[in-house]
Design a protein around this motif. Structure first.
Motif, PDB file in Angstrom:
ATOM      1  N   GLN A 113       0.658  -1.164  -0.035  1.00  0.00           N
ATOM      2  CA  GLN A 113       0.086  -0.028   0.011  1.00  0.00           C
ATOM      3  C   GLN A 113       0.639   1.325  -0.159  1.00  0.00           C
ATOM      4  O   GLN A 113       0.554   2.111  -0.793  1.00  0.00           O
ATOM      5  CB  GLN A 113      -0.896  -0.147   1.250  1.00  0.00           C
ATOM      6  CG  GLN A 113      -1.918   1.179   1.377  1.00  0.00           C
ATOM      7  CD  GLN A 113      -2.725   0.828   2.432  1.00  0.00           C
ATOM      8  OE1 GLN A 113      -3.412  -0.148   2.774  1.00  0.00           O
ATOM      9  NE2 GLN A 113      -3.222   1.805   3.379  1.00  0.00           N
TER      10      GLN A 113
ATOM     11  N   HIS B 252      -7.945  -1.077   1.298  1.00  0.00           N
ATOM     12  CA  HIS B 252      -8.433  -0.278   0.440  1.00  0.00           C
ATOM     13  C   HIS B 252      -7.945   1.000   0.985  1.00  0.00           C
ATOM     14  O   HIS B 252      -7.998   1.466   2.010  1.00  0.00           O
ATOM     15  CB  HIS B 252      -9.936  -0.416   0.424  1.00  0.00           C
ATOM     16  CG  HIS B 252     -10.584   0.664  -0.157  1.00  0.00           C
ATOM     17  ND1 HIS B 252     -12.120   0.693  -0.020  1.00  0.00           N
ATOM     18  CD2 HIS B 252     -10.603   1.427  -1.138  1.00  0.00           C
ATOM     19  CE1 HIS B 252     -12.391   1.927  -0.614  1.00  0.00           C
ATOM     20  NE2 HIS B 252     -11.496   2.281  -1.272  1.00  0.00           N
TER      21      HIS B 252
ATOM     22  N   HIS C 285     -15.289  -1.824  -1.620  1.00  0.00           N
ATOM     23  CA  HIS C 285     -14.577  -1.281  -2.766  1.00  0.00           C
ATOM     24  C   HIS C 285     -15.278  -2.076  -3.826  1.00  0.00           C
ATOM     25  O   HIS C 285     -16.142  -1.818  -4.706  1.00  0.00           O
ATOM     26  CB  HIS C 285     -13.312  -1.194  -2.146  1.00  0.00           C
ATOM     27  CG  HIS C 285     -12.402  -0.773  -3.551  1.00  0.00           C
ATOM     28  ND1 HIS C 285     -12.584   0.490  -4.073  1.00  0.00           N
ATOM     29  CD2 HIS C 285     -11.267  -1.134  -4.106  1.00  0.00           C
ATOM     30  CE1 HIS C 285     -11.846   0.967  -5.131  1.00  0.00           C
ATOM     31  NE2 HIS C 285     -10.961  -0.194  -5.227  1.00  0.00           N
TER      32      HIS C 285
ATOM     33  N   THR D  49     -10.879  -6.851  -3.352  1.00  0.00           N
ATOM     34  CA  THR D  49      -9.962  -6.207  -2.508  1.00  0.00           C
ATOM     35  C   THR D  49      -9.481  -7.292  -1.301  1.00  0.00           C
ATOM     36  O   THR D  49     -10.298  -7.823  -0.669  1.00  0.00           O
ATOM     37  CB  THR D  49     -10.804  -5.035  -1.847  1.00  0.00           C
ATOM     38  OG1 THR D  49     -11.254  -4.104  -2.776  1.00  0.00           O
ATOM     39  CG2 THR D  49      -9.892  -4.439  -0.842  1.00  0.00           C
TER      40      THR D  49
ATOM     41  N   SER E 222     -10.060  -3.670   5.431  1.00  0.00           N
ATOM     42  CA  SER E 222      -9.535  -3.901   4.241  1.00  0.00           C
ATOM     43  C   SER E 222      -8.250  -3.391   3.543  1.00  0.00           C
ATOM     44  O   SER E 222      -7.842  -2.264   4.490  1.00  0.00           O
ATOM     45  CB  SER E 222     -10.435  -3.380   2.973  1.00  0.00           C
ATOM     46  OG  SER E 222     -10.686  -2.218   2.739  1.00  0.00           O
TER      47      SER E 222
ATOM     48  N   SER F 197      -6.738  -0.602  -4.442  1.00  0.00           N
ATOM     49  CA  SER F 197      -6.579  -1.597  -3.094  1.00  0.00           C
ATOM     50  C   SER F 197      -5.510  -2.500  -3.595  1.00  0.00           C
ATOM     51  O   SER F 197      -4.941  -2.793  -4.702  1.00  0.00           O
ATOM     52  CB  SER F 197      -7.830  -2.217  -2.696  1.00  0.00           C
ATOM     53  OG  SER F 197      -8.176  -3.108  -3.933  1.00  0.00           O
TER      54      SER F 197
END
Length: 649
Positions: free
Chosen positions: A285, A521, A496, A500, A519, A535
C-alpha cells in the motif's frame, strides 16, 4: 532587450533570405500566447516583453483566426487557439477591399491577414493583454469563412445556460476557459505518461471495452450481439483485465482508460468517464501511495503552488468520527466532537435516551460566528433536514449569547457543562453549537452533512472558510472490507469491490465476524472529493472464491476466468485508479466535470448536440433479435416530463 521565444523565432524566420522575398511566418505570433493575462498554460514560454526598437525589421507575418470583436471599424481583435492580437484596419483608399472584408465580416468569422508587427503608439498599450504592446498593421486580408449570428457570445463573462452550451458545444469550446481546461488536461496527461513510462517503467496497454457482465459494483451498459440472447457489457473499469495482466507478467501497467456506468446522472459523474488506471506486482500500500504522490507532483501545473508530499493519512473510522464522511474537506475546521462524557448526568430526555442505547453517543459541532451569520430560518431548515433525512433531532446552542432559537432544552445545560464545552470546543463569542445524539455512525453522518451545508451558508454571507487556491490532499485508509446491504442489512456487499484483499491482521475474522474485517483499500481525497481509489488485490484463488461464493453470495461462474488465472502463479499485486475528469475539474476550479470534458453528456445522460440516445428502426434491430416493448401512455407522459428538453425539466 528581452525577446520571448516566439518573437525570437519570428526574427530568425524573417531574417533568412529566401530569394528576393521574405517567407511569411504562418501563425507564429499566436503559438506562444497565453489564454488570458491571469491564467497561463503550464510550460508555455509566455512572458511580458517590450516591443523591438526597430520594428521595420519585423516584416510580413500571416495570421489566421476568428474575429473576436471590432472597435470603431479601426481596430479588430483576432483570436486563435492561444490568444488575442490587435489588428489595425487600414483607412486609406488603396486597400479598400481589405477594409471592406474586415469591417463587414461578422464576428466569429474566420479570416487570414498579412501585415507587419509594429509597436502600439505610446499611451495606447494594453497591460491586461499579453500582446498589448504590439499590433499588426494589415496589408492584405482574406475571408476564409463567414459566420452566422451565434446563439451566444464567445466570451467567458457572458452567462449561458448549460443546456445551450451543450447544444452548441463546438462553439462553447472556443471560449478561453474551455480552451484552458482542455489544454491543461492534455498537458497533465502527457506528464503522467512521461512519469509512468519514462521514469518508472510502466507499460501503456489498452484493454477491451466489449466485455461480459460482472457481479457486484456499478450497473453496466449492455451491448447486443448477433447471437440470440447474448450481450456484451461495457466495463465499469478495467479491473479484471489489469489483474490478468499481472498474472501475465506485465508487472507495471497503466492506461488512460474509458469507463462506463449506467447509474443515472449525478453532478460529478458521467455515464462515460476517464481514469488513470494503474496496477503493479510485488507492491504494498505504501508503495502505491508513494507512486501516486510522485505522479501528481510531477504532472502538477506550473501555475499552481507546488505539491508537498507525502500527503497526510487518516483511517476511515477517524474520518467518520471527525468529519462525518469518508471524503473530508480538510481545508477548514468545524470538526465533530464527542461530548458524551460531559452529559452522562444530563436531565435532557432525548440525550439520556440516546446514551442508554448501544452505540449511543452525543456529538457536537461548532459553527464559527453562527449567531452572526445564520438566520432563524437557517436553523429551522437545519432541524427539518435532520428530521427528514436522518430522523434525528438537532439542538442549536448559543453558549455565549442569549439567542437559543428553537432550543428550549438549553436551560437544562448546567454551568459546569457550559464551561467544559467552551474549553473543549474553543468556543468564541457569536459561535453556535449544533448538538445531536444517537447511534455513532448516524450522528456523525448527520453532522458531516450539516458541516458542509453550514460552510456554504457562511461563505455565501461573506465569511471565507475554504481557500480556493489550496489543494488539500488526504489518504483515507483502513476501510471495512464489507458493508451491510441497504436493501437487506443481514447480507454483505463489498465496500470497494470483491477483489480487495483483507487486512492481514483481520483475515481470521473472515470466518467468524466478517463485518469487522478491515480492507487494504485506500482512497485519495482532494478538497472533499474522492479523486482516486484502489487496493491491494486478492491473489489467492481459494480466498477469492470463498469471499465471492460464501460471503457475497455471487455466482462464481461469471468470474471463472479470473479464478482460474489466480491458480497459475498469480503474483501479489495492487493498484489504483485516479478519476481524471474530477481531478482536472478541481485543479481548474471548474464548477462541473462537464467543463473539463470536450463532449460530455447532460445531467440526464443525453447528448444535446446530436440528440443521443436515439431510436433505431425495427429492421435494424432484427439482426440482434431485439424487440421493443413500448411503454403505456401514462409511462410515456412520465418519461416526457423527465426529458431534458421538456419545459418542466
Amino acid at each position: 532587450m528581452y525577446f520571448p521565444s516566439w518573437l525570437s523565432q519570428l526574427w530568425r524566420g524573417l531574417s533568412r533570405p529566401l530569394g528576393s522575398t521574405t517567407q511569411p511566418i504562418w501563425g507564429s505570433l499566436f503559438r506562444s500566447l497565453v489564454l488570458s493575462s491571469q491564467r497561463r498554460i503550464p510550460g508555455e514560454n509566455c512572458k511580458e516583453f517590450s516591443p523591438p526598437n526597430n520594428t521595420s525589421a519585423c516584416q510580413e507575418v500571416t495570421l489566421c483566426g476568428w474575429i473576436q470583436y471590432r472597435r470603431q471599424n479601426v481596430f479588430l481583435v483576432l483570436r486563435d487557439f492561444h490568444g488575442l492580437v490587435q489588428i489595425v484596419i487600414p483607412q486609406d483608399e488603396s486597400p479598400a477591399s481589405v477594409k471592406k472584408i474586415l469591417c463587414e465580416a461578422p464576428v466569429e468569422s474566420v479570416v487570414q491577414v498579412s501585415g507587419t508587427v509594429i509597436s502600439r503608439p505610446p499611451g495606447q498599450e494594453n497591460p491586461k493583454m499579453p500582446t498589448g504592446e504590439i499590433e499588426i498593421k494589415v496589408k492584405t486580408a482574406k475571408l476564409l469563412n463567414p459566420s452566422k449570428k451565434l446563439p451566444f457570445e464567445i466570451k467567458d463573462f457572458v452567462k449561458k445556460t448549460e443546456t445551450l452550451r451543450l447544444q452548441y458545444r463546438y462553439l462553447d469550446l472556443r471560449s478561453f476557459q474551455m480552451q484552458y481546461n482542455l489544454r491543461l488536461r492534455s498537458q497533465m496527461v502527457m506528464k503522467m505518461r512521461e512519469y509512468l513510462c519514462n521514469l518508472h517503467g510502466f507499460v501503456d496497454i489498452e484493454t477491451p471495452t466489449l466485455f461480459k457482465r460482472t457481479p457486484g459494483g456499478a450497473k453496466e451498459f449492455l451491448v447486443p450481439s448477433r447471437e440470440p440472447g447474448k450481450f456484451y457489457s461495457l466495463p465499469q473499469s478495467p479491473q479484471q483485465f489489469k489483474q490478468l495482466l499481472m498474472v501475465g507478467g506485465l508487472d507495471r501497467y497503466f492506461q488512460v482508460a474509458r469507463c462506463y456506468r449506467d447509474e443515472g446522472s449525478k453532478p460529478d459523474r458521467q455515464p462515460e468517464f476517464t481514469q488513470i488506471d494503474i496496477e503493479m506486482s510485488f507492491v504494498d500500500q505504501s508503495g502505491i501511495q508513494s507512486l501516486i504522490e510522485g505522479l501528481l507532483q510531477y504532472s502538477w501545473p506550473s501555475d499552481k503552488d507546488p505539491l508537498l508530499v507525502p500527503f497526510p493519512s487518516m483511517t476511515f473510522a477517524e474520518a467518520l468520527a471527525t468529519y462525518g464522511t469518508d471524503k473530508p474537506d480538510t481545508r477548514f475546521g468545524m470538526k465533530i466532537i464527542d461530548i458524551s462524557d460531559k452529559f452522562r448526568n444530563t436531565e435532557i430526555g432525548f440525550l439520556q435516551d440516546a446514551l442508554s442505547k448501544p452505540q449511543g453517543t452525543i456529538k457536537a459541532m461548532c459553527v464559527p460566528e453562527g449567531a452572526k451569520y445564520l438566520k432563524r430560518r437557517d436553523i429551522e431548515s437545519i432541524q427539518k433536514f435532520a428530521a427528514d433525512h436522518f430522523n434525528q433531532e438537532v439542538l442549536p446552542v448559543f453558549l455565549k449569547t442569549n439567542r437559543n432559537w428553537n432550543s428550549p432544552v438549553a436551560k437544562f445545560i448546567m454551568e459546569e457543562q457550559r464551561l467544559e464545552l467552551t474549553r473543549l470546543m474553543e468556543i468564541q463569542e457569536e459561535d453556535v453549537i449544533l448538538l445531536t445524539a444517537g447511534e455513532h455512525k448516524k450522528a456523525c453522518s448527520l453532522l458531516g452533512k450539516l458541516r458542509l451545508e453550514c460552510a456554504d451558508l457562511l461563505e455565501m454571507r461573506g465569511m471565507v472558510l475554504r481557500d480556493t487556491s489550496l489543494f488539500s490532499f488526504l489518504w483515507v485508509v483502513d476501510f471495512p472490507l464489507f458493508l451491510p446491504k441497504e436493501e437487506n442489512p443481514r447480507e454483505l456487499e463489498s465496500t470497494h469491490h470483491p477483489f480487495t484483499a483483507p487486512h492481514p491482521s483481520d483475515i481470521h475474522l473472515l470466518y467468524t465476524e466478517p463485518e469487522k474485517v478491515r480492507s487494504q483499500h485506500y482512497d485519495l481525497v482532494l478538497n472533499g472529493s474522492e479523486i482516486g481509489g484502489g487496493s491491494i488485490r486478492i491473489h489467492d484463488a481459494e480466498l477469492q472464491r470463498y469471499i465471492l461464493a460464501t460471503l457475497l453470495k455471487e455466482d462464481v461462474k461469471l468470474l471463472s476466468h479470473l479464478l482460474q488465472a489466480l491458480e497459475y502463479g498469480a503474483p501479489p499485486h495492487g493498484g489504483i485508479a485516479l478519476g481524471l475528469d474530477r481531478l482536472i475539474c478541481l485543479v481548474t476550479g471548474a464548477p462541473s466535470i462537464r467543463d473539463v470534458i470536450a463532449f460530455p453528456k447532460s445531467f440526464r445522460g443525453h447528448d444535446l448536440m446530436s440528440s443521443a440516445p436515439d431510436s433505431v428502426p425495427p429492421e435494424e434491430l432484427k439482426p440482434y433479435h431485439i424487440q421493443i416493448s413500448w411503454p403505456t401512455d401514462s409511462e410515456s407522459e412520465k418519461s416526457s416530463l423527465n426529458h431534458p428538453h421538456h419545459p418542466k425539466s
